[in-house]
Design an enzyme around this catalytic site. Structure first.
Site, PDB file in Angstrom:
ATOM      1  N   GLY A  62       0.822  -1.211   0.000  1.00 27.70           N
ATOM      2  CA  GLY A  62       0.000   0.000   0.000  1.00 27.70           C
ATOM      3  C   GLY A  62       0.854   1.259   0.000  1.00 27.70           C
ATOM      4  CB  THR A  76      -8.483  -7.281   9.547  1.00 32.77           C
ATOM      5  OG1 THR A  76      -8.295  -6.594  10.779  1.00 32.77           O
ATOM      6  CG2 THR A  76      -7.929  -6.426   8.415  1.00 32.77           C
ATOM      7  CB  THR A 117      -3.309 -13.182  -2.203  1.00 28.68           C
ATOM      8  OG1 THR A 117      -2.308 -14.192  -2.287  1.00 28.68           O
ATOM      9  CG2 THR A 117      -4.446 -13.739  -1.367  1.00 28.68           C
ATOM     10  CG  ASP A 118      -0.310 -16.086  -5.830  1.00 25.94           C
ATOM     11  OD1 ASP A 118      -0.351 -15.923  -4.591  1.00 25.94           O
ATOM     12  OD2 ASP A 118       0.751 -16.318  -6.451  1.00 25.94           O
ATOM     13  CD  GLU A 119      -0.554 -17.004   0.071  1.00 24.37           C
ATOM     14  OE1 GLU A 119      -0.968 -17.704   0.996  1.00 24.37           O
ATOM     15  OE2 GLU A 119       0.456 -16.287   0.144  1.00 24.37           O
ATOM     16  CE1 TYR A 133      -3.474 -12.830   3.587  1.00 26.02           C
ATOM     17  CE2 TYR A 133      -2.328 -14.472   2.251  1.00 26.02           C
ATOM     18  CZ  TYR A 133      -2.770 -13.173   2.446  1.00 26.02           C
ATOM     19  OH  TYR A 133      -2.514 -12.219   1.482  1.00 26.02           O
ATOM     20  CE  LYS A 192      -6.345 -10.586   0.744  1.00 21.59           C
ATOM     21  NZ  LYS A 192      -6.348  -9.138   1.092  1.00 21.59           N
TER      22      LYS A 192
HETATM   23  P1  NAD Z   1       1.281  -5.576   5.205  1.00 20.98           P
HETATM   24  O1  NAD Z   1       1.057  -6.608   6.242  1.00 20.98           O
HETATM   25  O2  NAD Z   1       2.636  -5.034   4.963  1.00 20.98           O
HETATM   26  O3  NAD Z   1       0.332  -4.320   5.460  1.00 20.98           O
HETATM   27  C1  NAD Z   1      -0.990  -4.418   5.874  1.00 20.98           C
HETATM   28  C2  NAD Z   1      -1.426  -3.025   6.325  1.00 20.98           C
HETATM   29  O4  NAD Z   1      -2.799  -3.092   6.723  1.00 20.98           O
HETATM   30  C3  NAD Z   1      -0.631  -2.515   7.535  1.00 20.98           C
HETATM   31  O5  NAD Z   1      -0.258  -1.175   7.338  1.00 20.98           O
HETATM   32  C4  NAD Z   1      -1.624  -2.645   8.677  1.00 20.98           C
HETATM   33  O6  NAD Z   1      -1.414  -1.688   9.715  1.00 20.98           O
HETATM   34  C5  NAD Z   1      -2.938  -2.420   7.962  1.00 20.98           C
HETATM   35  N1  NAD Z   1      -4.088  -3.009   8.675  1.00 20.98           N
HETATM   36  C6  NAD Z   1      -4.181  -4.266   9.175  1.00 20.98           C
HETATM   37  N2  NAD Z   1      -5.373  -4.429   9.772  1.00 20.98           N
HETATM   38  C7  NAD Z   1      -6.051  -3.254   9.619  1.00 20.98           C
HETATM   39  C8  NAD Z   1      -7.332  -2.809  10.002  1.00 20.98           C
HETATM   40  N3  NAD Z   1      -8.179  -3.612  10.679  1.00 20.98           N
HETATM   41  N4  NAD Z   1      -7.709  -1.555   9.691  1.00 20.98           N
HETATM   42  C9  NAD Z   1      -6.864  -0.725   9.027  1.00 20.98           C
HETATM   43  N5  NAD Z   1      -5.622  -1.099   8.644  1.00 20.98           N
HETATM   44  C10 NAD Z   1      -5.233  -2.340   8.936  1.00 20.98           C
HETATM   45  O7  NAD Z   1       0.662  -6.215   3.893  1.00 20.98           O
HETATM   46  P2  NAD Z   1       1.136  -6.146   2.372  1.00 20.98           P
HETATM   47  O8  NAD Z   1       2.131  -7.206   2.135  1.00 20.98           O
HETATM   48  O9  NAD Z   1       1.415  -4.739   2.005  1.00 20.98           O
HETATM   49  O10 NAD Z   1      -0.223  -6.608   1.670  1.00 20.98           O
HETATM   50  C11 NAD Z   1      -1.200  -5.656   1.266  1.00 20.98           C
HETATM   51  C12 NAD Z   1      -2.346  -6.390   0.607  1.00 20.98           C
HETATM   52  O11 NAD Z   1      -1.845  -7.140  -0.497  1.00 20.98           O
HETATM   53  C13 NAD Z   1      -3.025  -7.394   1.530  1.00 20.98           C
HETATM   54  O12 NAD Z   1      -4.415  -7.312   1.316  1.00 20.98           O
HETATM   55  C14 NAD Z   1      -2.484  -8.739   1.084  1.00 20.98           C
HETATM   56  O13 NAD Z   1      -3.430  -9.762   1.297  1.00 20.98           O
HETATM   57  C15 NAD Z   1      -2.249  -8.497  -0.398  1.00 20.98           C
HETATM   58  N6  NAD Z   1      -1.171  -9.286  -1.008  1.00 20.98           N
HETATM   59  C16 NAD Z   1       0.068  -9.346  -0.431  1.00 20.98           C
HETATM   60  C17 NAD Z   1       1.075 -10.068  -1.057  1.00 20.98           C
HETATM   61  C18 NAD Z   1       2.465 -10.168  -0.468  1.00 20.98           C
HETATM   62  O14 NAD Z   1       3.253 -11.001  -0.948  1.00 20.98           O
HETATM   63  N7  NAD Z   1       2.850  -9.367   0.501  1.00 20.98           N
HETATM   64  C19 NAD Z   1       0.818 -10.739  -2.265  1.00 20.98           C
HETATM   65  C20 NAD Z   1      -0.467 -10.646  -2.829  1.00 20.98           C
HETATM   66  C21 NAD Z   1      -1.448  -9.907  -2.191  1.00 20.98           C
HETATM   67  P1  TYD Z   2       5.921 -16.501   2.531  1.00 26.07           P
HETATM   68  O1  TYD Z   2       6.899 -15.438   2.224  1.00 26.07           O
HETATM   69  O2  TYD Z   2       5.449 -16.673   3.924  1.00 26.07           O
HETATM   70  O3  TYD Z   2       4.702 -16.281   1.539  1.00 26.07           O
HETATM   71  P2  TYD Z   2       3.437 -17.263   1.243  1.00 26.07           P
HETATM   72  O4  TYD Z   2       3.364 -18.316   2.260  1.00 26.07           O
HETATM   73  O5  TYD Z   2       2.344 -16.286   1.410  1.00 26.07           O
HETATM   74  O6  TYD Z   2       3.626 -17.771  -0.132  1.00 26.07           O
HETATM   75  O7  TYD Z   2       6.512 -17.890   2.048  1.00 26.07           O
HETATM   76  C1  TYD Z   2       6.979 -18.056   0.717  1.00 26.07           C
HETATM   77  C2  TYD Z   2       7.587 -19.458   0.581  1.00 26.07           C
HETATM   78  O8  TYD Z   2       8.737 -19.537   1.428  1.00 26.07           O
HETATM   79  C3  TYD Z   2       6.650 -20.551   1.042  1.00 26.07           C
HETATM   80  O9  TYD Z   2       6.855 -21.699   0.227  1.00 26.07           O
HETATM   81  C4  TYD Z   2       7.102 -20.850   2.449  1.00 26.07           C
HETATM   82  C5  TYD Z   2       8.606 -20.567   2.398  1.00 26.07           C
HETATM   83  N1  TYD Z   2       9.183 -20.076   3.677  1.00 26.07           N
HETATM   84  C6  TYD Z   2      10.272 -20.737   4.252  1.00 26.07           C
HETATM   85  O10 TYD Z   2      10.774 -21.732   3.713  1.00 26.07           O
HETATM   86  N2  TYD Z   2      10.777 -20.256   5.429  1.00 26.07           N
HETATM   87  C7  TYD Z   2      10.246 -19.176   6.043  1.00 26.07           C
HETATM   88  O11 TYD Z   2      10.742 -18.797   7.140  1.00 26.07           O
HETATM   89  C8  TYD Z   2       9.140 -18.494   5.447  1.00 26.07           C
HETATM   90  C9  TYD Z   2       8.524 -17.293   6.095  1.00 26.07           C
HETATM   91  C10 TYD Z   2       8.642 -18.978   4.257  1.00 26.07           C
END
Ligand code: NAD
Ligand code: TYD
Length: 358
Positions: free
Chosen positions: A29, A114, A139-141, A164, A168
């Site tokens: 974000g 949330t 997410t792709d998850e 998680y 989503k």
């Molecule tokens: P992040 O955990 O870094 O950030 C989440 C943000 O949401 C934080 O700033 C947190 O304070 C805020 N938040 C949490 N609960 C809240 C609430 N109840 N009200 C208001 N704010 C709240 O997450 P990110 O990695 O930046 O992910 C952002 C979005 O992208 C998420 O919806 C996640 O599911 C999605 N996403 C993430 C990834 C990834 O690899 N990180 C991949 C695909 C999709």
């Molecule tokens: P992660 O970054 O937690 O993302 P997601 O589970 O959402 O895909 O994990 C990415 C990959 O890395 C997943 O196959 C799990 C693996 N992983 C480890 O092997 N060790 C770790 O400590 C973490 C956090 C993830």
């Protein structure tokens, strides 16, 4: 205003002019907000964020003095607050979520609150105020474990396997229902595993990078063979902007890097190479329960809107490692603070190697 900026085909200028960005103090974000205000300084952007352990106002320091930028600390589940803020904008982009699979396995409660109820609260506000757009960052998850060689397509059924990903999917289903029932113009993006600067050091890339920089073990789950599609954070943010500007209401859009799939051991080895550390830092630990072996996306729908990722894994990792090396004040207090307790709970056999608590 855009003359000194590198080429970028993202349709920033086509975006709604007043945006509410929920979860904008987090990793993706904040990248979205920084890029947005760099490209379109006249936009009005309100960030609503609860500042959980993952939220960090320092991520938004670069835009804090922009005239159109405003920060509101609060919870997306707070219906009254959300309705008030939504009344001042044309659209909502929802990044706010609990996001880490391992935390969802330890404590699923906050994920349901949330990710599911919070999204409902935002959708209700968008309906009330007749917004032009509502973009749910997903997410792709949601596709669950995908057998090779298949690539997930947007119309494939969701098969979430962790608390998680189930939360989503719950959020997405509310979005589609609000589109079908009330005509709320929703869009859903399904991004792949994202990495880059400003990421809280719990996901694999920032965890392994910061562990290696401190010569601490990198905990690889199981055999390290599970693969992901790693997308650089700015590419993900540009994809979201492209879908927000040009997407068709009611549809989901995959956003994947689409290069060679990368497994956990390959992430660890890339980090070792870039930090000049020894192979002995790799430590195999007990596998994650319900660990999805593979995510892989077909992103042609988003690409047809004009989006294409700009950074491959190698270049993205070089930039990421350089950023963490240069920004210890971002992650050192986290790792010796909130994160240390999570690390001890989640990686019990490695508890003795937790970063020192402050
Ligand atoms: P992040 O955990 O870094 O950030 C989440 C943000 O949401 C934080 O700033 C947190 O304070 C805020 N938040 C949490 N609960 C809240 C609430 N109840 N009200 C208001 N704010 C709240 O997450 P990110 O990695 O930046 O992910 C952002 C979005 O992208 C998420 O919806 C996640 O599911 C999605 N996403 C993430 C990834 C990834 O690899 N990180 C991949 C695909 C999709
Ligand atoms: P992660 O970054 O937690 O993302 P997601 O589970 O959402 O895909 O994990 C990415 C990959 O890395 C997943 O196959 C799990 C693996 N992983 C480890 O092997 N060790 C770790 O400590 C973490 C956090 C993830």
């Amino acid at each position: 205003m855009t003359t000194n900026l590198p080429d970028d085909s993202t349709p920033w200028s086509e975006l709604p002019r007043r945006l509410l960005v929920a979860g904008g103090a987090g990793f993706i974000g904040s990248a979205f907000v920084r890029l947005l205000l760099e490209r379109e300084p006249d936009l009005q952007v309100t960030v609503l964020d609860k500042l959980t352990y993952a939220g960090n106002l320092a991520n938004l320091a670069a835009v804090a003095d922009r005239p159109g930028y405003r920060f509101a600390e609060g919870d997306i589940c707070d219906r009254e607050l959300v309705e008030r803020l939504a009344g001042e904008v044309d659209c909502i982009v929802n990044f706010a979520a609990e996001t880490h699979v391992d935390r969802s396995i330890l404590d699923p409660d906050a994920f349901i609150k949330t990710d599911v109820y919070g999204t409902f609260s935002l959708l209700e506000a968008a309906r009330l105020h007749h917004h032009r757009r509502f973009l749910q960052v997903s997410t792709d998850e949601v596709y669950g474990d995908v057998e090779p060689p298949a690539l997930s397509l947007e119309d494939d059924p969701p098969r979430p396997r962790s608390p998680y990903s189930a939360s989503k999917v719950g959020a997405e289903m509310q979005c589609f229902a609000y589109h079908a029932t009330y005509g709320v113009p929703i869009l859903v993006t399904r991004g792949s595993n994202t990495y880059g600067p400003h990421q809280y050091p719990e996901k694999i890339v920032p965890l392994f990078v910061t562990q290696a920089l401190d010569s601490l073990p990198m905990p690889v789950y199981g055999d390290g063979g599970a693969v992901r599609d790693y997308l650089y954070v700015d590419d993900h943010a540009r994809g979201i902007a492209t879908v927000l500007a040009r997407g068709t209401a009611g549809l989901a859009y995959n956003l994947g890097q689409g290069g060679e799939p990368v497994n956990g051991l390959q992430v660890a080895r890339a980090v070792l190479r870039l930090t000049d550390r020894q192979e002995s830092l790799i430590q195999h630990v007990e596998d994650r329960p319900g660990h999805d072996r593979r995510y892989a996306l077909d992103s042609s729908r988003a690409r047809a809107l004009g989006w294409a990722p700009q950074l491959d894994f190698e270049t993205g990792m070089e930039r990421t490692v350089a950023w963490y090396r240069d920004h210890r004040p971002f992650w050192e207090p986290i790792k010796s603070g909130e994160f240390a307790e999570f690390y001890r709970r989640n990686y019990r056999p490695l508890a003795g190697t937790a970063p020192a608590s402050s």
